[in-house]
Scaffold this motif. Structure first.
Motif, PDB file in Angstrom:
ATOM      1  N   VAL A 156       0.888  -1.164   0.000  1.00 59.07           N
ATOM      2  CA  VAL A 156       0.000   0.000   0.000  1.00 59.07           C
ATOM      3  C   VAL A 156       0.926   1.214   0.000  1.00 59.07           C
ATOM      4  CG1 VAL A 156      -0.288  -0.129   2.515  1.00 59.07           C
ATOM      5  CG2 VAL A 156      -1.873   1.218   1.176  1.00 59.07           C
ATOM      6  N   ALA A 157       0.709   2.108  -0.966  1.00 59.06           N
ATOM      7  CA  ALA A 157       1.644   3.226  -1.147  1.00 59.06           C
ATOM      8  C   ALA A 157       0.867   4.507  -1.392  1.00 59.06           C
ATOM      9  CB  ALA A 157       2.562   2.941  -2.331  1.00 59.06           C
ATOM     10  N   TRP A 158       1.450   5.613  -0.973  1.00 58.16           N
ATOM     11  CA  TRP A 158       0.857   6.910  -1.285  1.00 58.16           C
ATOM     12  C   TRP A 158       1.958   7.948  -1.376  1.00 58.16           C
ATOM     13  CZ3 TRP A 158       1.086   5.011   3.627  1.00 58.16           C
ATOM     14  CH2 TRP A 158       1.479   5.875   4.651  1.00 58.16           C
ATOM     15  N   ASN A 188     -10.112   3.721  13.473  1.00 56.93           N
ATOM     16  CA  ASN A 188      -9.615   3.696  12.090  1.00 56.93           C
ATOM     17  C   ASN A 188     -10.724   3.434  11.080  1.00 56.93           C
ATOM     18  OD1 ASN A 188      -6.842   4.339  11.708  1.00 56.93           O
ATOM     19  ND2 ASN A 188      -6.278   2.513  12.872  1.00 56.93           N
ATOM     20  N   PHE A 189     -11.774   2.740  11.504  1.00 58.02           N
ATOM     21  CA  PHE A 189     -12.893   2.473  10.604  1.00 58.02           C
ATOM     22  C   PHE A 189     -13.808   3.699  10.478  1.00 58.02           C
ATOM     23  CE2 PHE A 189     -17.227   0.971   9.795  1.00 58.02           C
ATOM     24  CZ  PHE A 189     -17.022   0.380   8.557  1.00 58.02           C
ATOM     25  N   ASN A 211       1.029   5.851  10.683  1.00 54.23           N
ATOM     26  CA  ASN A 211       0.827   4.396  10.793  1.00 54.23           C
ATOM     27  C   ASN A 211      -0.618   3.984  10.529  1.00 54.23           C
ATOM     28  OD1 ASN A 211       3.501   4.044  11.405  1.00 54.23           O
ATOM     29  ND2 ASN A 211       3.188   4.042  13.625  1.00 54.23           N
ATOM     30  N   ASN A 212      -1.561   4.903  10.714  1.00 58.49           N
ATOM     31  CA  ASN A 212      -2.967   4.578  10.438  1.00 58.49           C
ATOM     32  C   ASN A 212      -3.274   4.623   8.946  1.00 58.49           C
ATOM     33  OD1 ASN A 212      -3.655   4.430  13.208  1.00 58.49           O
ATOM     34  ND2 ASN A 212      -3.957   6.630  13.320  1.00 58.49           N
ATOM     35  N   THR A 213      -2.485   5.397   8.200  1.00 62.67           N
ATOM     36  CA  THR A 213      -2.826   5.682   6.801  1.00 62.67           C
ATOM     37  C   THR A 213      -2.906   4.433   5.922  1.00 62.67           C
ATOM     38  OG1 THR A 213      -1.890   7.886   7.076  1.00 62.67           O
ATOM     39  CG2 THR A 213      -2.239   7.148   4.821  1.00 62.67           C
ATOM     40  N   ALA A 222     -11.282  -1.117  -0.379  1.00 65.71           N
ATOM     41  CA  ALA A 222     -12.241  -2.218  -0.251  1.00 65.71           C
ATOM     42  C   ALA A 222     -13.678  -1.722  -0.421  1.00 65.71           C
ATOM     43  CB  ALA A 222     -12.074  -2.901   1.111  1.00 65.71           C
ATOM     44  N   LEU A 223     -13.909  -0.456  -0.040  1.00 68.18           N
ATOM     45  CA  LEU A 223     -15.247   0.134  -0.173  1.00 68.18           C
ATOM     46  C   LEU A 223     -15.474   0.733  -1.568  1.00 68.18           C
ATOM     47  CD1 LEU A 223     -15.439   1.955   3.289  1.00 68.18           C
ATOM     48  CD2 LEU A 223     -16.826   0.001   2.558  1.00 68.18           C
ATOM     49  N   GLY A 224     -14.436   0.722  -2.399  1.00 65.39           N
ATOM     50  CA  GLY A 224     -14.560   1.334  -3.721  1.00 65.39           C
ATOM     51  C   GLY A 224     -14.585   2.851  -3.655  1.00 65.39           C
ATOM     52  N   ALA A 225     -14.036   3.401  -2.572  1.00 67.14           N
ATOM     53  CA  ALA A 225     -14.047   4.855  -2.381  1.00 67.14           C
ATOM     54  C   ALA A 225     -12.780   5.467  -2.957  1.00 67.14           C
ATOM     55  CB  ALA A 225     -14.131   5.170  -0.892  1.00 67.14           C
ATOM     56  N   GLU A 226     -12.864   6.757  -3.320  1.00 65.69           N
ATOM     57  CA  GLU A 226     -11.676   7.478  -3.769  1.00 65.69           C
ATOM     58  C   GLU A 226     -10.756   7.706  -2.572  1.00 65.69           C
ATOM     59  OE1 GLU A 226     -11.318  10.800  -6.908  1.00 65.69           O
ATOM     60  OE2 GLU A 226     -13.454  10.725  -6.392  1.00 65.69           O
ATOM     61  N   VAL A 227      -9.471   7.568  -2.795  1.00 61.35           N
ATOM     62  CA  VAL A 227      -8.491   7.770  -1.715  1.00 61.35           C
ATOM     63  C   VAL A 227      -8.052   9.236  -1.750  1.00 61.35           C
ATOM     64  CG1 VAL A 227      -6.219   7.117  -0.830  1.00 61.35           C
ATOM     65  CG2 VAL A 227      -7.721   5.379  -1.835  1.00 61.35           C
ATOM     66  N   PRO A 228      -8.191   9.954  -0.636  1.00 60.02           N
ATOM     67  CA  PRO A 228      -7.759  11.363  -0.634  1.00 60.02           C
ATOM     68  C   PRO A 228      -6.241  11.476  -0.707  1.00 60.02           C
ATOM     69  CG  PRO A 228      -8.491  10.689   1.561  1.00 60.02           C
ATOM     70  CD  PRO A 228      -8.730   9.522   0.659  1.00 60.02           C
ATOM     71  N   LEU A 229      -5.758  12.684  -0.928  1.00 61.80           N
ATOM     72  CA  LEU A 229      -4.329  12.967  -0.808  1.00 61.80           C
ATOM     73  C   LEU A 229      -4.021  13.179   0.674  1.00 61.80           C
ATOM     74  CD1 LEU A 229      -3.765  15.452  -3.774  1.00 61.80           C
ATOM     75  CD2 LEU A 229      -2.896  13.115  -3.606  1.00 61.80           C
ATOM     76  N   TYR A 230      -2.882  12.692   1.128  1.00 59.23           N
ATOM     77  CA  TYR A 230      -2.502  12.823   2.541  1.00 59.23           C
ATOM     78  C   TYR A 230      -1.298  13.749   2.677  1.00 59.23           C
ATOM     79  CZ  TYR A 230      -5.610   8.905   3.478  1.00 59.23           C
ATOM     80  OH  TYR A 230      -6.723   8.102   3.585  1.00 59.23           O
TER      81      TYR A 230
END
Length: 465
Positions: A156-158, A188-189, A211-213, A222-230
């Motif tokens: 998992v990368a960002w 976290n959920f 560490n939560n990211t 998994a929810l098919g949601a867009e991942v925001p920028l962090y």
């Protein structure tokens, strides 16, 4: 990624709003303002044991004082429980989450075995459904937790907007709990569902969340949601390089109000904690919004410097409107039980003192000397109101009773008195200061006398003669 920027500030109400939280709020607010976006306030109050209504109020008060208005919210996680439970049911149905019946005792034993083998303690997936794997019968009377089915391979990368590229192997992450045995969802959920529902595009937060990211990104996918920028902001250290504590200034934002700081000075100071625009030190909120970007946030820790904050505050006081400073000083005196009814105009006192004040409390102290009957300390009285000094004050008093009441005429009356008695300026000016205000140091004495007004000045001189 949505074209409309949406940021959020999501404090936990387990204490007051402190400097670190205030900086996070400021950067999130400024980024939304800079891009014509939306700034959302979310109160993460799922830690029922530690969250208090007083802490919620302290956060709202601190944000209001700093002028960080939210466009949406405050939203409260405790009011969204039905939504979290709905998403958990969807994930159970989709197979991206599963029930786990492992007891606390079994988990403790597993951890002990892993530590004995020098392994990183982690859940071993014993209740994770896999093709061809037979799961045991659920034990009777045991309420299961719900675990997220984390991917087992790949990374998992960002691209963190402050720290750069971050990659974590999925093999490093275990199937973490998203709902406890009593059905309450975990931190976290909840954060993931909130960011998804609130269409957050940019998550700007402290690097204690790094560490939560990866876990949050995997759930979003998994929810098919867009991942925001962090963008993870580095921590703030005290001037000595240690973690910020109360002795450095890690106090409630409202303590800065108590201590006499102007909110715009605190905002200007916070803006420079880990972000810069060339060598600019002093700038307005509007200028900050116009300049603010994530590219100039430094990944290294920021240092809190009280001297710099005090310097900035003094600059803002010099520029501030006299009427505003007067209202602040009068309000501060009222809190001390000093009611300003007569005496010189508070605005005139502010104009006289604001060039030399470091904070609003010092301005209130100055005003108090003008509006209350001060009695100099015995040693000050003895040192400065000697018989020769009193003789000079008698001559000066006679002159002040007659002159045109302006600074130039008052100054001339003082000079004529010096000439008559063969004295130097301090030998007349200091006794006069002590007679009027009870202290040997003040701004220019002719200006002080002018502000007092003739009647009040003569009355105070008479009291000591």
């Amino acid at each position: 990624m949505s074209s409309t920027v949406r940021t959020r500030f999501a404090p936990s109400p387990t204490g007051f709003l402190h400097i670190g939280g205030a900086r996070t709020a400021l950067f999130s607010w400024a980024y939304a303002r800079r891009h014509g976006g939306t700034f959302v306030l979310r109160i993460e109050d799922t830690d029922v044991a530690r969250s208090t209504p007083e802490a919620v109020q302290a956060i709202l008060d601190g944000m209001r004082w700093l002028g960080l208005e939210a466009d949406e919210g405050p939203f409260y996680q405790m009011q969204r429980m039905d939504r979290y439970k709905e998403v958990i049911q969807q994930m159970l149905a989709a197979g991206t989450a599963y029930h786990c019946y492992t007891s606390k005792e079994e988990l403790d034993a597993l951890r002990a075995e892993q530590e004995a083998r020098k392994e990183k303690p982690r859940y071993d997936g014993r209740w994770r459904p896999e093709p061809g794997k037979t799961l045991p019968e659920p034990p009777a009377g045991v309420q299961p937790v719900v675990r997220f089915r984390n991917p087992t391979d790949g990374v998992v990368a960002w691209d963190d907007q402050v720290k750069g590229r971050i990659e974590i192997a999925n093999a490093e992450l275990d199937d973490f709990i998203i709902a406890r045995a009593d059905g309450t969802p975990t931190y976290n959920f909840c954060v993931v569902v909130d960011d998804w529902d609130m269409r957050i595009t940019h998550v700007i937060r402290g690097d204690d969340h790094v560490n939560n990211t990866p876990r949050q990104i995997n759930v979003l996918r998994a929810l098919g949601a867009e991942v925001p920028l962090y963008a993870h902001l580095s921590m703030i250290l005290g001037g000595d390089g240690a973690k910020l504590s109360k002795r450095h200034g890690a106090v409630s934002v409202m303590q800065y109000d108590e201590d006499g700081y102007l909110p715009e000075a605190v905002v200007n100071y916070l803006a420079r904690l880990g972000w810069s625009h060339g060598d600019d030190e002093l700038f307005s909120r509007e200028q900050f919004v116009e300049w603010f970007d994530l590219d100039h946030i430094t990944p290294s820790a920021a240092q809190f410097n009280t001297d710099k904050l005090n310097w900035l505050n003094a600059q803002y006081i010099k520029q501030a409107d006299d009427a505003r400073l007067a209202a602040e000083a009068v309000a501060r005196l009222a809190r001390r039980g000093v009611v300003v009814t007569d005496g010189p105009a508070p605005t005139a006192v502010m104009a006289l003192y604001k060039e030399r004040a470091a904070n609003l409390n010092e301005l209130a102290d100055a005003l108090e000397l003008f509006v209350t009957e001060v009695h100099p300390a015995a040693e000050v009285f003895a040192q400065h109101l000697t018989e020769p000094a009193k003789a000079a004050l008698r001559s000066l008093r006679a002159r002040l009773a007659e002159v045109v009441w302006d600074k130039a005429a008052i100054n001339q009356a003082i000079k004529d008195t010096m000439a008559e008695h063969g004295l130097k300026m301090p030998q007349v000016a200091i006794p006069l200061r002590v007679a009027l205000l009870g202290v040997p140091q003040t701004p220019s004495i002719d200006a002080v006398v002018e502000v007092f007004g003739r009647e009040a000045a003569l009355r105070r001189i008479d009291r000591h003669l």
